[in-house]
Design an enzyme around this catalytic site. Sequence first.
Site, PDB file in Angstrom:
ATOM      1  N   LEU A  98      14.919  88.334  82.633  1.00 13.62           N
ATOM      2  CA  LEU A  98      13.640  87.695  82.370  1.00 13.62           C
ATOM      3  C   LEU A  98      13.888  86.636  81.307  1.00 13.62           C
ATOM      4  O   LEU A  98      14.638  86.883  80.352  1.00 13.62           O
ATOM      5  CB  LEU A  98      12.600  88.706  81.862  1.00 13.62           C
ATOM      6  N   ASP A  99      13.265  85.463  81.454  1.00 14.91           N
ATOM      7  CA  ASP A  99      13.428  84.406  80.464  1.00 14.91           C
ATOM      8  C   ASP A  99      12.991  84.882  79.083  1.00 14.91           C
ATOM      9  O   ASP A  99      12.192  85.817  78.956  1.00 14.91           O
ATOM     10  CB  ASP A  99      12.615  83.170  80.854  1.00 14.91           C
ATOM     11  N   ILE A 100      13.457  84.191  78.060  1.00 11.00           N
ATOM     12  CA  ILE A 100      13.165  84.600  76.681  1.00 11.00           C
ATOM     13  C   ILE A 100      11.662  84.608  76.399  1.00 11.00           C
ATOM     14  O   ILE A 100      11.178  85.427  75.617  1.00 11.00           O
ATOM     15  CB  ILE A 100      13.909  83.682  75.680  1.00 11.00           C
ATOM     16  N   THR A 102       9.332  85.166  78.753  1.00 15.11           N
ATOM     17  CA  THR A 102       8.651  85.990  79.751  1.00 15.11           C
ATOM     18  C   THR A 102       8.594  87.434  79.277  1.00 15.11           C
ATOM     19  O   THR A 102       9.563  87.952  78.732  1.00 15.11           O
ATOM     20  CB  THR A 102       9.386  85.920  81.104  1.00 15.11           C
TER      21      THR A 102
END
Length: 230
Positions: A98-100, A102
């Site tokens: 998961l993106d930072i 998100t």
Amino acid sequence: MRLNAFLARAGVASRRKADDLVKEGRVTVNGEPGRLNTVVGAHDVVAVDGKEVARQQLAYVLLHKPRGVVTTASDPQGRPTVVDLVAREARVVPVGRLDIDTTGALLLTNDGPLAHRLSHPRYGIEKVYEVEVEAEPDAGALRRLAEGVELEDGVTAPARVRLLGPRRLELVLHEGRNRQVKRMCAAVGYPVVRLHRSRYAGLALGGLRPGQWRELEPDEVQALRGRPEA
């Protein structure tokens, strides 16, 4: 399992660093030098620098990933990682990313075969996202999201889409491309403002607050493996 996977599961090092240990001749299997293609069985004895490596029990953790935390086991920039948040004896690593910025449901485990299964496109693991975008999407944009969006790496598979509010929608995917939700929404003209994964492979966060985690129940693990509990 391969030697580097065994060492990673035991918490010795990441797979990449485990390969370095093997290349340096610091790892033995049953008293013989380990090799990169060595496969470790149930009764093999593995040692690093002459010290036997204890086998760790399989572990499965669901984390509510908060914003500002990277989905890696370690970060060269010194940022907090999801592994830092999960304080337990058996080392676990994230399945997918998961993106930072998100938030939401993230599975961590030391079960390599299961992690591979969940990450493989063949199995189409379901992921449910709650998405806030810059403006209220029109019917055409929602239809494109549902039917498939042309991205630089090809057209996305059909998805389920429904509005949750004026600028909020739920998007259910069975793919796992890099930054897929953000790219899909941008491609139809509605950039993402906030992104939250509410469910992963049937696992819901329940009452977990950001940064909290829990062990999976045995029936949840068996469901991930695709068969009923024995």
